[in-house]
Design an enzyme around this catalytic site. Structure first.
Site, short mmCIF file in Angstrom:
data_model
loop_
_atom_site.label_atom_id
_atom_site.label_comp_id
_atom_site.label_asym_id
_atom_site.label_seq_id
_atom_site.Cartn_x
_atom_site.Cartn_y
_atom_site.Cartn_z
N ASN A 68 26.60 46.16 53.79
CA ASN A 68 25.49 47.12 53.87
C ASN A 68 24.29 46.43 54.52
O ASN A 68 23.58 45.66 53.88
CB ASN A 68 25.13 47.62 52.47
CG ASN A 68 24.13 48.76 52.51
OD1 ASN A 68 23.23 48.79 53.32
ND2 ASN A 68 24.30 49.72 51.60
N ASP B 263 32.13 42.93 57.55
CA ASP B 263 33.24 43.17 56.62
C ASP B 263 34.12 41.94 56.70
O ASP B 263 34.82 41.72 57.70
CB ASP B 263 34.01 44.43 57.03
CG ASP B 263 35.15 44.75 56.07
OD1 ASP B 263 35.53 43.88 55.26
OD2 ASP B 263 35.68 45.87 56.14
N GLY C 23 32.73 39.68 46.86
CA GLY C 23 33.93 39.88 46.05
C GLY C 23 33.97 41.26 45.42
O GLY C 23 32.94 41.89 45.22
N SER D 11 36.18 32.26 40.03
CA SER D 11 36.00 32.88 38.72
C SER D 11 36.82 32.12 37.70
O SER D 11 37.88 31.58 38.01
CB SER D 11 36.44 34.35 38.75
OG SER D 11 36.48 34.88 37.44
N TYR E 27 43.15 40.38 40.57
CA TYR E 27 41.88 39.67 40.74
C TYR E 27 42.07 38.18 40.49
O TYR E 27 41.58 37.33 41.25
CB TYR E 27 40.84 40.24 39.79
CG TYR E 27 39.49 39.59 39.86
CD1 TYR E 27 38.63 39.83 40.93
CD2 TYR E 27 39.06 38.73 38.84
CE1 TYR E 27 37.38 39.23 40.99
CE2 TYR E 27 37.81 38.13 38.89
CZ TYR E 27 36.98 38.38 39.97
OH TYR E 27 35.74 37.78 40.03
#
Length: 236
Positions: A35, A56, A85, A134, A147
């Protein structure tokens, strides 16, 4: 200081916090997001000569074009942060194939593509890369198999790349956050989860950002995974 730091996913969350810290240190920031308008707002809030770019990360041509534009307007990228992410929580038997693919493309392939694009200049000058993983990629979690695969894959990729490019003075590290207050965790009930966190609370994006900046600037650390989770890994 005229060194350039590109933050993919820099318009919000952890990426935005990293951009804020790096700007305070005097680096020039490239705020990259899907964005562009939101990225422009973030870049404007930082003050100084920081720029926003649309990309992107799952599209190789987008990534290559973005690096060309960054080099044209800011100069060669010295620091790269991959904080873009997405997450689509679901038990595997209920997970749509397109959701698996979108997570793989954004969370893993995207970082691979940005790292590959960064190599073109970093091989000549050196550089530092931090990929945001993560704790789920290390420990796994029910309903997050896809994920977890993307974030676990990111660790393997980062460590392998660190070995490949160390002699070119390029460092590659990973920060693995636990439960952090971001848009991705907004739907979670903190009261339910924090009882399993030794420090007793969710983390803040700025706390993760400090770890990212530490690794970006540490000249003798590469191939490392720095867990920032309030001790969660001790209990799972």
């Amino acid at each position: 200081m005229d060194k350039v730091c590109a933050v993919f996913g820099g318009s919000r969350g952890i990426g935005r916090a990293v951009a804020q810290l790096m700007a305070q240190k005097g680096y020039r920031l490239a705020i990259v997001s899907r964005n562009l308008e939101v990225a422009k707002v973030t870049a404007g809030e930082l003050g100084g000569n920081h720029l926003a770019f649309r990309c992107d990360v799952a599209k190789e041509q987008d990534v290559q074009s973005t690096f060309q534009e960054m080099e044209k307007h800011l100069g060669p990228v010295n620091f790269l942060v991959n904080a873009a992410g997405i997450n689509r929580d679901s038990l595997l038997v209920r997970t749509k194939t397109e959701d698996m693919i979108s997570q793989l493309h954004t969370n893993l392939l995207g970082s691979m593509l940005t790292c590959k694009a960064a190599m073109k200049t970093m091989i000549q000058q050196g550089g530092s890369i931090v990929n945001v993983g993560s704790i789920i990629g290390l420990k796994g979690n029910v309903g997050q198999s896809a994920y977890s695969a993307t974030k676990g894959g990111l660790v393997g990729f980062s460590r392998s790349l660190a070995k490949e490019v160390a002699r070119k003075k390029i460092r590659v590290n990973v920060v693995a956050p636990g439960f952090i207050r971001t848009d991705m965790t907004r739907h979670l009930k903190e009261e339910h989860f924090k009882k399993n966190i030794p420090l007793g609370r969710f983390g803040e994006t700025l706390e993760v950002a400090h770890a990212v900046v530490f690794l970006l600037e540490s000249p003798y650390i590469t191939g490392h995974v720095l867990i920032v989770d309030g001790g969660l890994q001790l209990t799972v």
